[in-house]
Design a protein around this motif. Structure first.
Motif, PDB file in Angstrom:
ATOM      1  N   ARG A 195       0.812  -1.226   0.000  1.00  0.00           N
ATOM      2  CA  ARG A 195       0.000   0.000   0.000  1.00  0.00           C
ATOM      3  C   ARG A 195       0.842   1.271   0.000  1.00  0.00           C
ATOM      4  O   ARG A 195       0.346   2.338  -0.370  1.00  0.00           O
ATOM      5  N   SER A 196       2.097   1.163   0.412  1.00  0.00           N
ATOM      6  CA  SER A 196       2.979   2.332   0.379  1.00  0.00           C
ATOM      7  C   SER A 196       3.636   2.518  -0.980  1.00  0.00           C
ATOM      8  O   SER A 196       4.314   3.522  -1.209  1.00  0.00           O
ATOM      9  N   GLY A 197       3.461   1.537  -1.873  1.00  0.00           N
ATOM     10  CA  GLY A 197       4.070   1.611  -3.186  1.00  0.00           C
ATOM     11  C   GLY A 197       5.397   0.899  -3.298  1.00  0.00           C
ATOM     12  O   GLY A 197       6.026   0.908  -4.365  1.00  0.00           O
ATOM     13  N   ALA A 198       5.864   0.238  -2.231  1.00  0.00           N
ATOM     14  CA  ALA A 198       7.148  -0.474  -2.262  1.00  0.00           C
ATOM     15  C   ALA A 198       7.019  -1.779  -3.030  1.00  0.00           C
ATOM     16  O   ALA A 198       6.024  -2.511  -2.884  1.00  0.00           O
ATOM     17  N   PHE A 199       8.044  -2.080  -3.845  1.00  0.00           N
ATOM     18  CA  PHE A 199       8.045  -3.317  -4.608  1.00  0.00           C
ATOM     19  C   PHE A 199       8.298  -4.526  -3.702  1.00  0.00           C
ATOM     20  O   PHE A 199       8.965  -4.425  -2.666  1.00  0.00           O
ATOM     21  N   TYR A 200       7.800  -5.673  -4.143  1.00  0.00           N
ATOM     22  CA  TYR A 200       7.953  -6.919  -3.394  1.00  0.00           C
ATOM     23  C   TYR A 200       9.415  -7.365  -3.400  1.00  0.00           C
ATOM     24  O   TYR A 200      10.001  -7.573  -4.467  1.00  0.00           O
ATOM     25  N   PRO A 201      10.036  -7.535  -2.223  1.00  0.00           N
ATOM     26  CA  PRO A 201      11.457  -7.919  -2.143  1.00  0.00           C
ATOM     27  C   PRO A 201      11.621  -9.444  -2.237  1.00  0.00           C
ATOM     28  O   PRO A 201      11.845 -10.133  -1.235  1.00  0.00           O
ATOM     29  N   LEU A 202      11.555  -9.958  -3.433  1.00  0.00           N
ATOM     30  CA  LEU A 202      11.476 -11.406  -3.643  1.00  0.00           C
ATOM     31  C   LEU A 202      12.632 -12.155  -2.993  1.00  0.00           C
ATOM     32  O   LEU A 202      12.410 -13.130  -2.262  1.00  0.00           O
ATOM     33  N   ALA A 203      13.872 -11.765  -3.280  1.00  0.00           N
ATOM     34  CA  ALA A 203      15.018 -12.522  -2.773  1.00  0.00           C
ATOM     35  C   ALA A 203      15.029 -12.576  -1.251  1.00  0.00           C
ATOM     36  O   ALA A 203      15.329 -13.622  -0.652  1.00  0.00           O
ATOM     37  N   ALA A 204      14.684 -11.477  -0.607  1.00  0.00           N
ATOM     38  CA  ALA A 204      14.684 -11.438   0.856  1.00  0.00           C
ATOM     39  C   ALA A 204      13.555 -12.285   1.431  1.00  0.00           C
ATOM     40  O   ALA A 204      13.742 -13.003   2.431  1.00  0.00           O
ATOM     41  N   ARG A 205      12.383 -12.252   0.794  1.00  0.00           N
ATOM     42  CA  ARG A 205      11.227 -12.972   1.341  1.00  0.00           C
ATOM     43  C   ARG A 205      11.379 -14.474   1.148  1.00  0.00           C
ATOM     44  O   ARG A 205      10.942 -15.270   1.982  1.00  0.00           O
ATOM     45  N   ILE A 206      12.008 -14.868   0.047  1.00  0.00           N
ATOM     46  CA  ILE A 206      12.029 -16.289  -0.286  1.00  0.00           C
ATOM     47  C   ILE A 206      13.122 -17.043   0.464  1.00  0.00           C
ATOM     48  O   ILE A 206      13.100 -18.275   0.534  1.00  0.00           O
ATOM     49  N   ARG A 207      14.050 -16.318   1.069  1.00  0.00           N
ATOM     50  CA  ARG A 207      15.172 -16.977   1.747  1.00  0.00           C
ATOM     51  C   ARG A 207      14.695 -17.924   2.839  1.00  0.00           C
ATOM     52  O   ARG A 207      15.222 -19.037   2.985  1.00  0.00           O
ATOM     53  N   SER A 208      13.681 -17.530   3.589  1.00  0.00           N
ATOM     54  CA  SER A 208      13.212 -18.367   4.697  1.00  0.00           C
ATOM     55  C   SER A 208      12.477 -19.610   4.223  1.00  0.00           C
ATOM     56  O   SER A 208      12.231 -20.523   5.008  1.00  0.00           O
ATOM     57  N   TRP A 209      12.134 -19.672   2.928  1.00  0.00           N
ATOM     58  CA  TRP A 209      11.426 -20.839   2.396  1.00  0.00           C
ATOM     59  C   TRP A 209      12.334 -21.701   1.521  1.00  0.00           C
ATOM     60  O   TRP A 209      11.870 -22.647   0.889  1.00  0.00           O
ATOM     61  N   SER A 210      13.617 -21.380   1.484  1.00  0.00           N
ATOM     62  CA  SER A 210      14.491 -22.040   0.509  1.00  0.00           C
ATOM     63  C   SER A 210      14.656 -23.539   0.766  1.00  0.00           C
ATOM     64  O   SER A 210      14.998 -24.288  -0.138  1.00  0.00           O
ATOM     65  N   GLY A 211      14.417 -23.979   1.991  1.00  0.00           N
ATOM     66  CA  GLY A 211      14.527 -25.394   2.291  1.00  0.00           C
ATOM     67  C   GLY A 211      13.246 -26.172   2.078  1.00  0.00           C
ATOM     68  O   GLY A 211      13.230 -27.400   2.244  1.00  0.00           O
ATOM     69  N   GLU A 212      12.184 -25.490   1.679  1.00  0.00           N
ATOM     70  CA  GLU A 212      10.895 -26.156   1.460  1.00  0.00           C
ATOM     71  C   GLU A 212      10.884 -26.873   0.108  1.00  0.00           C
ATOM     72  O   GLU A 212      11.720 -26.634  -0.765  1.00  0.00           O
ATOM     73  N   THR A 213       9.915 -27.764  -0.062  1.00  0.00           N
ATOM     74  CA  THR A 213       9.729 -28.405  -1.366  1.00  0.00           C
ATOM     75  C   THR A 213       9.234 -27.359  -2.364  1.00  0.00           C
ATOM     76  O   THR A 213       8.715 -26.300  -1.970  1.00  0.00           O
ATOM     77  N   PRO A 214       9.374 -27.618  -3.677  1.00  0.00           N
ATOM     78  CA  PRO A 214       8.837 -26.660  -4.654  1.00  0.00           C
ATOM     79  C   PRO A 214       7.370 -26.335  -4.426  1.00  0.00           C
ATOM     80  O   PRO A 214       6.964 -25.168  -4.548  1.00  0.00           O
ATOM     81  N   HIS A 215       6.570 -27.323  -4.107  1.00  0.00           N
ATOM     82  CA  HIS A 215       5.142 -27.088  -3.869  1.00  0.00           C
ATOM     83  C   HIS A 215       4.941 -26.150  -2.679  1.00  0.00           C
ATOM     84  O   HIS A 215       4.162 -25.181  -2.749  1.00  0.00           O
ATOM     85  N   GLN A 216       5.637 -26.412  -1.574  1.00  0.00           N
ATOM     86  CA  GLN A 216       5.490 -25.579  -0.387  1.00  0.00           C
ATOM     87  C   GLN A 216       6.033 -24.177  -0.627  1.00  0.00           C
ATOM     88  O   GLN A 216       5.452 -23.183  -0.179  1.00  0.00           O
ATOM     89  N   LEU A 217       7.154 -24.089  -1.346  1.00  0.00           N
ATOM     90  CA  LEU A 217       7.754 -22.786  -1.611  1.00  0.00           C
ATOM     91  C   LEU A 217       6.795 -21.882  -2.375  1.00  0.00           C
ATOM     92  O   LEU A 217       6.594 -20.717  -2.016  1.00  0.00           O
ATOM     93  N   LEU A 218       6.188 -22.435  -3.422  1.00  0.00           N
ATOM     94  CA  LEU A 218       5.267 -21.619  -4.209  1.00  0.00           C
ATOM     95  C   LEU A 218       3.961 -21.351  -3.473  1.00  0.00           C
ATOM     96  O   LEU A 218       3.322 -20.325  -3.700  1.00  0.00           O
ATOM     97  N   ALA A 219       3.566 -22.251  -2.588  1.00  0.00           N
ATOM     98  CA  ALA A 219       2.388 -21.977  -1.760  1.00  0.00           C
ATOM     99  C   ALA A 219       2.657 -20.780  -0.845  1.00  0.00           C
ATOM    100  O   ALA A 219       1.810 -19.890  -0.686  1.00  0.00           O
ATOM    101  N   HIS A 220       3.852 -20.746  -0.238  1.00  0.00           N
ATOM    102  CA  HIS A 220       4.229 -19.593   0.584  1.00  0.00           C
ATOM    103  C   HIS A 220       4.253 -18.325  -0.261  1.00  0.00           C
ATOM    104  O   HIS A 220       3.759 -17.265   0.163  1.00  0.00           O
ATOM    105  N   LEU A 221       4.853 -18.405  -1.445  1.00  0.00           N
ATOM    106  CA  LEU A 221       4.948 -17.231  -2.309  1.00  0.00           C
ATOM    107  C   LEU A 221       3.566 -16.722  -2.704  1.00  0.00           C
ATOM    108  O   LEU A 221       3.313 -15.505  -2.691  1.00  0.00           O
ATOM    109  N   HIS A 222       2.683 -17.641  -3.051  1.00  0.00           N
ATOM    110  CA  HIS A 222       1.311 -17.293  -3.427  1.00  0.00           C
ATOM    111  C   HIS A 222       0.643 -16.487  -2.319  1.00  0.00           C
ATOM    112  O   HIS A 222       0.142 -15.364  -2.541  1.00  0.00           O
ATOM    113  N   HIS A 223       0.635 -17.027  -1.119  1.00  0.00           N
ATOM    114  CA  HIS A 223      -0.061 -16.356  -0.011  1.00  0.00           C
ATOM    115  C   HIS A 223       0.628 -15.048   0.365  1.00  0.00           C
ATOM    116  O   HIS A 223      -0.038 -14.063   0.711  1.00  0.00           O
ATOM    117  N   ASP A 224       1.960 -15.026   0.274  1.00  0.00           N
ATOM    118  CA  ASP A 224       2.689 -13.826   0.656  1.00  0.00           C
ATOM    119  C   ASP A 224       2.448 -12.686  -0.332  1.00  0.00           C
ATOM    120  O   ASP A 224       2.312 -11.531   0.068  1.00  0.00           O
TER     121      ASP A 224
END
Length: 248
Positions: A195-224
């Motif tokens: 809402r402030s206009g800031a772009f989604y920081p993909l690399a920073a957000r995805i780091r905590s999910w890097s050990g998940e399976t592909p299915h779980q990783l994309l589920a986290h990304l979807h909801h986030d």
């Protein structure tokens, strides 16, 4: 209607191809009129698993038509193109022929349409990933809890702008060991705003999910992404994750 048409051209990606586990994600923009031509595909070939992700310039059914053309060309050429530069050239030729069907008036939306694309190749018996970048956002490599952006050394222009390629298509090479994952995505992911206009920081957000399976990783990304944007996506989003399976 446009969303239905877009989903019709995207075949479900197999969960397993050769030594790779896969998962895909497609999210339509909140406004149906803005639905575009995001696309992805994965095919097991004699050269290994070959991946494509792309994003057509423009929106609507004409963009979906261009996406369908490119997917068809990739599904045909991926099996016998000897390497990624040859594959990129085949796709460029197909896109150019498609555009030439609509010479029309100068400035025609169809004739001037182009597609950003990323090609990746994961050999069955070699722990590497090869990529060719055609004006597309760089993939992310997830290794041992770290996230690295695979910036191309010599990127090429988007497809249908191949006249700008003077020295051929450059292949980038990166290690890709068992347990490693690679994330391919369209710019709708990184251009999602809060809402402030800031772009989604993909690399920073995805780091905590890097050990998940592909299915779980994309589920986290979807909801986030939905939470980050307040549930109102302004652009289509496509993502594809490939993980080299552990031996045995």
């Amino acid at each position: 209607m446009a969303e239905t048409a877009q989903l019709a051209v995207l075949h479900p990606v197999p969960r397993h191809l050769g030594p790779v586990t896969l998962e895909s994600l497609y999210l339509a923009a909140a406004a149906e009129a803005r639905i575009g031509g995001d696309l992805y595909e994965a095919i097991h070939t004699p050269h290994g698993v070959r991946l494509l992700i792309g994003d057509v310039r423009g929106k609507g059914l004409l963009a979906i038509q261009a996406a369908a053309m490119l997917l068809s060309a990739f599904r045909e050429a991926a099996h016998d193109a000897p390497d990624l530069p040859h594959l990129a050239r085949r796709l460029e030729t197909s896109m150019s022929r498609h555009a030439c069907q609509y010479p029309g008036v100068p400035g025609s939306e169809i004739a001037e349409r182009f597609i950003t694309a990323l090609l990746a190749e994961i050999p069955d018996d070699e722990p590497v990933v090869r990529t060719v970048t055609c004006g597309h956002p760089p993939p992310l490599l997830l290794h041992s809890g770290e996230v690295r952006e695979l910036q191309p050394a010599d990127p090429s222009p988007p497809l249908n702008l191949g006249m700008l390629v003077s020295d051929g298509y450059h292949v980038d090479l990166a290690p890709f060991h068992p347990g490693d994952q690679i994330l391919l995505y369209t710019d709708g992911v990184t251009e999602t705003r809060d809402r402030s206009g800031a772009f989604y920081p993909l690399a920073a957000r995805i780091r905590s999910w890097s050990g998940e399976t592909p299915h779980q990783l994309l589920a986290h990304l979807h909801h986030d992404l939905l939470a980050y944007s307040g549930g109102e996506l302004d652009d289509d989003i496509a993502a594809l994750v490939a993980r080299r399976r552990l031996s045995g």
